[in-house]
Design a protein around this motif. Structure first.
Motif, mmCIF file in Angstrom:
data_model
loop_
_atom_site.group_PDB
_atom_site.id
_atom_site.type_symbol
_atom_site.label_atom_id
_atom_site.label_comp_id
_atom_site.label_asym_id
_atom_site.label_seq_id
_atom_site.Cartn_x
_atom_site.Cartn_y
_atom_site.Cartn_z
ATOM 1 N N PRO A 178 -17.983 -17.376 -23.768
ATOM 2 C CA PRO A 178 -19.321 -17.937 -23.525
ATOM 3 C C PRO A 178 -20.374 -16.835 -23.407
ATOM 4 O O PRO A 178 -20.131 -15.784 -22.815
ATOM 5 C CB PRO A 178 -19.144 -18.683 -22.197
ATOM 6 N N GLU A 180 -25.105 -19.137 -21.774
ATOM 7 C CA GLU A 180 -24.260 -20.255 -21.373
ATOM 8 C C GLU A 180 -23.799 -20.102 -19.926
ATOM 9 O O GLU A 180 -23.769 -21.076 -19.167
ATOM 10 C CB GLU A 180 -23.042 -20.351 -22.286
ATOM 11 N N VAL A 181 -23.440 -18.879 -19.559
ATOM 12 C CA VAL A 181 -22.991 -18.629 -18.196
ATOM 13 C C VAL A 181 -24.124 -18.878 -17.199
ATOM 14 O O VAL A 181 -23.925 -19.497 -16.147
ATOM 15 C CB VAL A 181 -22.446 -17.191 -18.061
ATOM 16 N N ALA A 229 -24.585 -22.570 -16.777
ATOM 17 C CA ALA A 229 -23.512 -23.152 -15.968
ATOM 18 C C ALA A 229 -23.739 -22.875 -14.489
ATOM 19 O O ALA A 229 -23.535 -23.752 -13.634
ATOM 20 C CB ALA A 229 -22.162 -22.598 -16.417
ATOM 21 N N ARG A 263 -18.602 -29.573 -18.129
ATOM 22 C CA ARG A 263 -18.834 -28.535 -19.127
ATOM 23 C C ARG A 263 -19.205 -27.222 -18.465
ATOM 24 O O ARG A 263 -18.725 -26.142 -18.857
ATOM 25 C CB ARG A 263 -19.940 -28.970 -20.089
ATOM 26 N N GLN A 291 -16.186 -25.619 -17.086
ATOM 27 C CA GLN A 291 -15.332 -25.087 -18.141
ATOM 28 C C GLN A 291 -15.875 -23.775 -18.690
ATOM 29 O O GLN A 291 -15.112 -22.857 -19.010
ATOM 30 C CB GLN A 291 -15.196 -26.109 -19.276
ATOM 31 N N VAL A 292 -17.186 -23.680 -18.810
ATOM 32 C CA VAL A 292 -17.796 -22.430 -19.284
ATOM 33 C C VAL A 292 -17.407 -21.272 -18.376
ATOM 34 O O VAL A 292 -17.001 -20.195 -18.837
ATOM 35 C CB VAL A 292 -19.331 -22.562 -19.362
ATOM 36 N N ASP A 311 -13.788 -20.350 -18.762
ATOM 37 C CA ASP A 311 -13.531 -19.628 -20.006
ATOM 38 C C ASP A 311 -13.904 -18.157 -19.912
ATOM 39 O O ASP A 311 -13.440 -17.342 -20.709
ATOM 40 C CB ASP A 311 -14.302 -20.259 -21.169
ATOM 41 N N THR A 312 -14.753 -17.821 -18.957
ATOM 42 C CA THR A 312 -15.116 -16.413 -18.774
ATOM 43 C C THR A 312 -14.232 -15.735 -17.731
ATOM 44 O O THR A 312 -14.291 -14.520 -17.552
ATOM 45 C CB THR A 312 -16.579 -16.273 -18.302
#
Length: 269
Positions: free
Chosen positions: A219, A223-224, A227, A256, A259-260, A263-264
């Protein structure tokens, strides 16, 4: 937090001098390949190199030969003596996955979907014991189904793999290879498209592809930041309706956002 691999780099099993280099390539995982990258006359030698690598404490996973080849059983017998955590099963079907799980209990299996038969049995394969992830063999699938091209023309198959992974509770699947080695823009666009389709990783055939792949499945800072704003606003609202960036935030957006950050590898704010 252990990151789910974003990049899987193939290394020919017949080239042991490249094994250590591959582990230093930045790839999240390397695949020592006993199948496509090894000619029929070199299968035994490649198998010996792979066994020796693990005997020295090397890491990685192994792509064995397909179940309908004369090398399949020998591959499984050799790997049963190795300390490996995962095996990639080509031409995956419920029968071939079950055969590997029986001979190599406790190993995680990555089912490589690359035939019409494999796609037709996809949802059963995804729930076979030991299967931890699905991957798409786009080149072989194109040849098997006689569909010219390996990119967007195969996206209906990609969607089915993503859907089957979700239904089986698996992590997002691994998209197939990009044959372009010199034009990073081509690879970056294919990675971005894979991610938009719901994939979480990609197969790489050259170390130069690894950085583009890792970046594309990570991401972005934007995006981070989004979030974190969503989850911070949710926390401050104490269960009340909340808006972020002028938009109403509901459960799908909250999921979402979480999840972001997952994912990091970063936790919530």
């Amino acid at each position: 937090m252990m990151r789910t691999p974003r990049s899987y780099l193939f290394v020919p099993g017949i080239m042991p001098e490249r094994f250590a280099k591959a582990t230093g390539s930045g790839a999240d995982a390397i695949i020592l390949d006993l199948e496509d990258a090894v000619g029929p006359g070199a299968k035994s030698e490649a198998r010996d190199h792979v066994v020796a690598w693990f005997g020295r404490g090397g890491r990685g996973l192994v792509r064995v030969n397909a179940a309908d080849t004369p090398w399949f059983q020998d591959d499984l017998a050799a790997l049963s003596r190795c300390d490996i955590s995962a095996v990639m099963v080509p031409k995956a079907t419920p029968d071939s996955l079950s055969a590997v799980a029986e001979k190599l209990p406790g190993r995680a299996l990555i089912g490589l979907i690359e035939t019409a038969e494999g796609l037709a049995a996809l949802r059963r394969s995804a729930t076979c014991p030991g299967v931890s992830r699905l991957a798409f063999g786009n080149l072989d699938f194109s040849a098997d189904t006689r569909i010219p091209g390996t990119g967007p023309v195969l996206d209906p198959a990609r969607f089915e793999i993503v859907l089957a992974s979700r239904l089986a509770g698996l992590v997002p699947p691994v998209d197939g290879v990009t044959t372009e080695l010199r034009d990073g823009g081509v690879l970056a666009e294919e990675v971005a498209r894979s991610r938009r389709l719901g994939f979480g990783a990609k197969l790489c055939i050259h170390p130069a592809q690894v950085a583009f792949t890792n970046d594309g499945f990570t991401p972005s800072e934007g995006e981070v930041a989004w979030a974190r704003r969503v989850l911070s606003a949710l926390s401050a609202a104490d269960g009340s309706v909340v808006q972020v960036d002028g938009k109403m935030v509901d459960k799908p957006l909250i999921d979402r956002a979480r999840q972001v950050l997952a994912d990091t590898g970063r936790g919530p704010p």
